[in-house]
Design a protein around this motif. Structure first.
Motif, short mmCIF file in Angstrom:
data_model
loop_
_atom_site.label_atom_id
_atom_site.label_comp_id
_atom_site.label_asym_id
_atom_site.label_seq_id
_atom_site.Cartn_x
_atom_site.Cartn_y
_atom_site.Cartn_z
N ASN A 238 0.81 -1.22 0.00
CA ASN A 238 0.00 0.00 0.00
C ASN A 238 0.84 1.28 0.00
O ASN A 238 0.32 2.37 0.20
CB ASN A 238 -0.96 -0.03 1.19
CG ASN A 238 -2.01 -1.11 1.03
OD1 ASN A 238 -2.35 -1.45 -0.11
ND2 ASN A 238 -2.50 -1.64 2.13
N ASP A 268 -4.96 3.01 -0.56
CA ASP A 268 -5.78 1.96 0.06
C ASP A 268 -6.32 2.36 1.45
O ASP A 268 -5.72 2.05 2.47
CB ASP A 268 -4.94 0.67 0.15
CG ASP A 268 -5.82 -0.57 0.27
OD1 ASP A 268 -7.03 -0.42 0.38
OD2 ASP A 268 -5.26 -1.68 0.26
N ARG A 335 -6.32 -11.93 5.47
CA ARG A 335 -5.04 -11.69 4.81
C ARG A 335 -3.88 -12.05 5.70
O ARG A 335 -2.91 -12.64 5.28
CB ARG A 335 -4.91 -10.22 4.46
CG ARG A 335 -5.34 -9.94 3.06
CD ARG A 335 -4.86 -8.58 2.70
NE ARG A 335 -5.85 -7.92 1.89
CZ ARG A 335 -5.81 -6.64 1.59
NH1 ARG A 335 -4.86 -5.89 2.08
NH2 ARG A 335 -6.72 -6.10 0.84
MG MG Z 1 -3.84 -2.71 -0.86
#
Ligand code: MG
Ligand code: ADP
Length: 389
Positions: A238, A268, A335
């Motif tokens: 990110n 993000d 994640r």
């Molecule tokens: Mg991302």
């Protein structure tokens, strides 16, 4: 979910009206009955014209008919809502053509798009909830309960919230001079933003001045805190690294010297939380770098505008923020469990909530494609012809 814009040009004006009617009907109906579609689309041709459009839309999988439901009706698919968003951008002259996919997260698609002038932009399509919620029981239960109450936990609603929140934060951050992509437009579950010619930090193997970059990144976390914010997913995917090259003349040596300045650009934002959040310390300390208790003292200092409060006051209800937070927490937990590169994409399989549950075949294909893209890494997808929309 593959974004295939081919059918866009073949839709008639009536078809668009019917598609918009199905979207509108979704606010009050899980499945939009044909009679409601007829009423909302207000076509001059009446029921026969509506049924013709319904067939055309169903054939291109923009709406799906749900078999064995309590009553006959249709729902919007991912494809249908994608088209409505793209049409909005086309009408606003924001997007003229759609190019290749540059990134695929598990719950977003990142597409290169262009306007009439050929300026490249990024279209981010949120696809929250396309993977089954299964990690954190409390969030899962919350979302299921919320979903029982109308649109509460549906993928479409959650994805729209994610796009709205991300756009609001990008705008606010940009206004305060943070280096984030310029937000250009927002529609439904999507955002259009400026394309940043860069590489994700993850792909950068060497930087001239790692200590300087590290200091910039820590500085960024602290500056966000001052404005009342925690990014919540501050990682090497990110952070985009933009390189600026410049040459200057070294008079003593009599040579041209090239210097490369690297700037981190943060992206993000759907999971951004306030420094005042009940779990702020946990969110803050999960991102790398400084400690929450030190950063907390600086909130609002030096005249920093409280962006957490500003965004929350900009039309989000408490329920909206809570719904989104539960969904995003699920996504992040998963994640963490699987690793960001994991390619085991598990589709939502247990319920009636997927707009395109009746559109068989399509999901399998997109899964294959996603896998291929993930394995190849971002930015390496085979070139496709940009499709005018
Ligand atoms: Mg991302
Ligand atoms: P996700 O929510 O799925 O993680 P991100 O917003 O982090 O989506 O974007 C995923 C990837 O897409 C990024 O790592 C980057 O490679 C690319 N990307 C996203 N936004 C931009 C942009 N504005 N300019 C260039 N590349 C971008």
């Amino acid at each position: 979910m593959k974004l295939d814009t081919k059918a866009m040009r073949h839709l008639a004006a009536e078809d668009w009206k019917v598609l918009a009617a199905v979207e509108q009907g979704t606010k009050n109906h899980d499945l939009v009955p044909t009679a409601v579609i007829e009423k909302l689309s207000r076509l001059r041709g009446g029921p026969s014209s509506v049924s013709k459009s319904i067939s055309a839309l169903a054939k291109t999988s923009l709406i799906g008919r749900v078999k064995e439901a309590k009553y006959d009706g249709y729902r919007l698919t991912y494809g249908g809502i994608d088209y409505l968003a793209l049409r909005h951008y086309a009408q606003q002259n924001v997007v003229y053509s759609v190019g290749t996919r540059v990134g695929v997260g598990k719950e977003s698609d990142i597409m290169m798009v262009a306007d009439h002038a050929g300026t490249q932009k990024i279209l981010k399509i949120h696809r929250l909830g396309r993977i089954s919620f299964r990690t954190v029981k409390s969030n899962r239960d919350y979302l299921r309960k919320s979903r029982g109450q109308g649109q509460g936990g549906s993928w479409m609603y959650l994805s729209k919230l994610a796009a709205m929140k991300e756009y609001a934060f990008m705008k606010a951050l940009r206004e305060e001079g943070f280096d984030v992509p310029e937000p250009i437009a927002q529609s439904r579950h999507t955002i259009v933003m400026a394309f940043v010619d860069s590489f994700p930090l993850r792909q950068v193997s060497e930087v001239g001045d790692p200590a300087g970059l590290y200091a910039d990144l820590i500085g960024l976390i602290l500056r966000l805190a001052k404005y009342g914010l925690i990014h919540g997913d501050f990682n090497e995917f990110n952070i985009l690294i933009r390189e600026e090259r410049s040459t200057s003349r070294n008079e003593t040596k009599g040579t041209e010297e090239e210097t490369i300045k690297v700037t981190p650009v943060l992206i993000d934002f759907p999971q951004m939380v306030s420094m005042e959040h009940a779990n702020a310390e946990m969110y803050f300390d999960r991102d790398p770098g400084p400690y929450f208790k030190d950063a907390k003292k600086t909130v609002g200092k030096d005249g920093a505008r409280r962006l957490d409060a500003a965004v929350e006051a900009s039309g989000f209800t408490k329920k909206m923020l809570k719904d989104l937070e539960a969904a995003v927490a699920e996504q992040l937990a998963r994640r963490g469990e699987e690793g960001e590169d994991a390619d085991a994409v598990e589709e939502e399989d247990d319920d009636d909530d997927e707009g395109d549950s009746d559109v068989s075949g399509e999901e399998d294909e997109s899964r294959e494609q996603e896998k291929a893209v993930q394995e190849a890494g971002p930015g390496t997808e085979a070139k496709g012809e940009p499709g005018r929309i």
